[in-house]
Design a protein around this motif. Sequence first.
Motif, PDB file in Angstrom:
ATOM      1  N   ILE A 158      -4.845   2.091   9.414  1.00 16.04           N
ATOM      2  CA  ILE A 158      -5.085   3.026   8.314  1.00 16.04           C
ATOM      3  C   ILE A 158      -6.578   3.136   8.049  1.00 16.04           C
ATOM      4  N   VAL A 159      -7.049   4.356   7.896  1.00 15.60           N
ATOM      5  CA  VAL A 159      -8.452   4.636   7.599  1.00 15.60           C
ATOM      6  C   VAL A 159      -8.614   4.906   6.108  1.00 15.60           C
ATOM      7  N   THR A 160      -9.668   4.370   5.517  1.00 15.01           N
ATOM      8  CA  THR A 160     -10.011   4.667   4.136  1.00 15.01           C
ATOM      9  C   THR A 160     -11.517   4.513   3.977  1.00 15.01           C
ATOM     10  N   ASN A 161     -11.989   4.561   2.738  1.00 14.27           N
ATOM     11  CA  ASN A 161     -13.413   4.344   2.461  1.00 14.27           C
ATOM     12  C   ASN A 161     -13.702   2.866   2.260  1.00 14.27           C
ATOM     13  N   ASN A 162     -14.904   2.451   2.631  1.00 12.74           N
ATOM     14  CA  ASN A 162     -15.343   1.087   2.366  1.00 12.74           C
ATOM     15  C   ASN A 162     -15.325   0.804   0.873  1.00 12.74           C
ATOM     16  N   HIS A 163     -15.772   1.765   0.056  1.00  9.95           N
ATOM     17  CA  HIS A 163     -15.867   1.475  -1.380  1.00  9.95           C
ATOM     18  C   HIS A 163     -14.502   1.370  -2.053  1.00  9.95           C
ATOM     19  N   VAL A 164     -13.442   1.774  -1.372  1.00  3.48           N
ATOM     20  CA  VAL A 164     -12.099   1.594  -1.923  1.00  3.48           C
ATOM     21  C   VAL A 164     -11.666   0.135  -1.818  1.00  3.48           C
ATOM     22  N   VAL A 165     -11.961  -0.521  -0.684  1.00  4.63           N
ATOM     23  CA  VAL A 165     -11.483  -1.893  -0.456  1.00  4.63           C
ATOM     24  C   VAL A 165     -12.575  -2.946  -0.587  1.00  4.63           C
ATOM     25  N   GLU A 166     -13.792  -2.530  -0.841  1.00  2.00           N
ATOM     26  CA  GLU A 166     -14.908  -3.467  -0.917  1.00  2.00           C
ATOM     27  C   GLU A 166     -14.683  -4.526  -2.003  1.00  2.00           C
ATOM     28  N   GLY A 167     -14.783  -5.780  -1.618  1.00  2.00           N
ATOM     29  CA  GLY A 167     -14.637  -6.867  -2.570  1.00  2.00           C
ATOM     30  C   GLY A 167     -13.219  -7.152  -3.010  1.00  2.00           C
ATOM     31  N   ALA A 168     -12.225  -6.495  -2.389  1.00  2.00           N
ATOM     32  CA  ALA A 168     -10.836  -6.661  -2.816  1.00  2.00           C
ATOM     33  C   ALA A 168     -10.283  -8.013  -2.383  1.00  2.00           C
ATOM     34  N   ASP A 169      -9.547  -8.649  -3.277  1.00  2.00           N
ATOM     35  CA  ASP A 169      -8.838  -9.880  -2.937  1.00  2.00           C
ATOM     36  C   ASP A 169      -7.440  -9.579  -2.409  1.00  2.00           C
ATOM     37  N   LYS A 170      -6.913  -8.422  -2.779  1.00  2.00           N
ATOM     38  CA  LYS A 170      -5.569  -8.040  -2.351  1.00  2.00           C
ATOM     39  C   LYS A 170      -5.534  -6.530  -2.178  1.00  2.00           C
ATOM     40  N   VAL A 171      -4.974  -6.060  -1.067  1.00  2.00           N
ATOM     41  CA  VAL A 171      -4.869  -4.624  -0.796  1.00  2.00           C
ATOM     42  C   VAL A 171      -3.398  -4.299  -0.555  1.00  2.00           C
ATOM     43  N   THR A 172      -2.846  -3.397  -1.365  1.00  2.00           N
ATOM     44  CA  THR A 172      -1.450  -2.990  -1.244  1.00  2.00           C
ATOM     45  C   THR A 172      -1.391  -1.514  -0.886  1.00  2.00           C
ATOM     46  N   VAL A 173      -0.600  -1.198   0.122  1.00  2.00           N
ATOM     47  CA  VAL A 173      -0.449   0.176   0.589  1.00  2.00           C
ATOM     48  C   VAL A 173       0.947   0.681   0.234  1.00  2.00           C
ATOM     49  N   THR A 174       1.019   1.871  -0.352  1.00  2.00           N
ATOM     50  CA  THR A 174       2.303   2.507  -0.634  1.00  2.00           C
ATOM     51  C   THR A 174       2.484   3.674   0.325  1.00  2.00           C
ATOM     52  N   LEU A 175       3.545   3.604   1.137  1.00  2.00           N
ATOM     53  CA  LEU A 175       3.833   4.669   2.090  1.00  2.00           C
ATOM     54  C   LEU A 175       4.470   5.851   1.373  1.00  2.00           C
ATOM     55  N   ALA A 176       4.612   6.954   2.101  1.00  2.00           N
ATOM     56  CA  ALA A 176       5.156   8.174   1.501  1.00  2.00           C
ATOM     57  C   ALA A 176       6.591   8.002   1.022  1.00  2.00           C
ATOM     58  N   ASP A 177       7.345   7.055   1.619  1.00  2.00           N
ATOM     59  CA  ASP A 177       8.729   6.843   1.193  1.00  2.00           C
ATOM     60  C   ASP A 177       8.843   5.824   0.071  1.00  2.00           C
ATOM     61  N   GLY A 178       7.715   5.370  -0.455  1.00  2.00           N
ATOM     62  CA  GLY A 178       7.717   4.427  -1.561  1.00  2.00           C
ATOM     63  C   GLY A 178       7.623   2.971  -1.149  1.00  2.00           C
ATOM     64  N   THR A 179       7.681   2.688   0.145  1.00  2.00           N
ATOM     65  CA  THR A 179       7.571   1.307   0.621  1.00  2.00           C
ATOM     66  C   THR A 179       6.182   0.753   0.326  1.00  2.00           C
ATOM     67  N   ARG A 180       6.147  -0.457  -0.230  1.00  2.00           N
ATOM     68  CA  ARG A 180       4.873  -1.112  -0.529  1.00  2.00           C
ATOM     69  C   ARG A 180       4.658  -2.253   0.445  1.00  2.00           C
ATOM     70  N   LEU A 181       3.485  -2.286   1.061  1.00  2.00           N
ATOM     71  CA  LEU A 181       3.158  -3.284   2.071  1.00  2.00           C
ATOM     72  C   LEU A 181       1.789  -3.893   1.779  1.00  2.00           C
ATOM     73  N   GLN A 182       1.648  -5.164   2.079  1.00  2.00           N
ATOM     74  CA  GLN A 182       0.342  -5.804   1.970  1.00  2.00           C
ATOM     75  C   GLN A 182      -0.486  -5.438   3.198  1.00  2.00           C
ATOM     76  N   ALA A 183      -1.738  -5.113   2.980  1.00  2.00           N
ATOM     77  CA  ALA A 183      -2.619  -4.693   4.073  1.00  2.00           C
ATOM     78  C   ALA A 183      -3.695  -5.739   4.317  1.00  2.00           C
ATOM     79  N   ARG A 184      -4.141  -5.777   5.561  1.00  2.00           N
ATOM     80  CA  ARG A 184      -5.239  -6.663   5.947  1.00  2.00           C
ATOM     81  C   ARG A 184      -6.450  -5.811   6.300  1.00  2.00           C
ATOM     82  N   VAL A 185      -7.610  -6.173   5.777  1.00  2.00           N
ATOM     83  CA  VAL A 185      -8.841  -5.437   6.087  1.00  2.00           C
ATOM     84  C   VAL A 185      -9.330  -5.888   7.463  1.00  2.00           C
ATOM     85  N   ILE A 186      -9.350  -4.956   8.408  1.00  2.00           N
ATOM     86  CA  ILE A 186      -9.778  -5.261   9.777  1.00  2.00           C
ATOM     87  C   ILE A 186     -11.301  -5.243   9.885  1.00  2.00           C
ATOM     88  N   GLY A 187     -11.940  -4.285   9.222  1.00  2.00           N
ATOM     89  CA  GLY A 187     -13.392  -4.190   9.261  1.00  2.00           C
ATOM     90  C   GLY A 187     -13.889  -3.092   8.358  1.00  2.00           C
TER      91      GLY A 187
END
Length: 379
Positions: A118-147
């Motif tokens: 998944i692509v996003t902005n650096n300033h969206v995830v910068e400094g985050a301790d936890k990143v949660t992604v909600t898919l279009a069907d409502g599924t919530r998943l924990q995300a890992r910052v690759i870089g």
Amino acid sequence: MQTKTRTRALPALVLGALMGATAVAALAPAISPAQAHAVQPGGYADLVARVAPAVVYIEVTQKAQAADFNPADMPPGFEEFARRFGMPLPGQPGGPEGQGPQQTGVGTGFVISASGDIVTNNHVVEGADKVTVTLADGTRLQARVIGTDPATDLALIRVEAGHDLAFVEWGDSAALRVGQDVIAIGNPFGLGNTVTAGIVSALGRDINSGPFDNYIQTDAAINRGNSGGPLFDAEGRVVGINTAIFSPTGGSVGIGFAVPAETARTVIADLADDGKVERGWLGVSIQPVTDDIAAAIGIDAAKGALIADVTADTPAAKAGLKRGDIVTAVNGAAVDSPRDLTRLVATAKPGTEVTIAILRAGQPTDIAVKLGQRAEQPA
């Protein structure tokens, strides 16, 4: 609620995702966006139905930081009172930590592979301790910052869904024309799935946010929370990543900026490889070609990048570039300004050989340069 914003160069240039709760996207069929067709008369409904399943909403949380303690902020006599009765002061062992509430924020992203990149902005995830992604069907998943790459404000995160995800494909931002239709999908103000449409207002915008500025400007409505979301062309391909707005009010006034897919595709591929971006390096100081310089050497237009200095023992010095040379192209791509040269060299891999077209004493010549690696610099 708190907001995370940045202001650079232009007055009220807003960069950042709205801080608040993540909204769940509307249910959408998982049809591959790669099958999207050009917009037909009657609107963008078919196009949106195809690409919306690949647009996700990102919620980040960050632990609150301990507040700085300043004795001058205490009421008169409190320090003596605390000592007399054995009370610890703020900042001392056993004292109040001075922490505020946990900070949260939301943004947007889009899936570029069935496996969950998944692509996003650096300033969206910068400094985050936890990143949660909600898919279009409502599924919530924990995300890992690759870089992340602060220089271009891009980030790559990854989720494990257990099944293939709908995804979108990169478009050709270099082929965009001013006036062309574009569509933005995102999560403005945490409202959830929101589609806006507009046109390409300008290309190659420099908003002084970094050395690689080359933004697409659009009048499609972009607001806080749209950060990291896709800007689509009329065939459903991603031509930009919505990143910033110019706004005196904090809301959309029809001036938004997106990182071109041409830039993002290279950066994201680098991040996917090893989590970091490696950039080419010449080892020169450059400046614009002024009208006076152009007239002095007998060229028609004040275009190119003038080499003001060449650092010893660098790729440029080893290849024979000299002070006073005017760079006009890199591997055939025109260099109209110093910014073009910086971007073209930086997007090339270190160790690769590039052909640099120059004017030396008014005479054109080509020089092959094996690029070095650009050192990390503050964003």
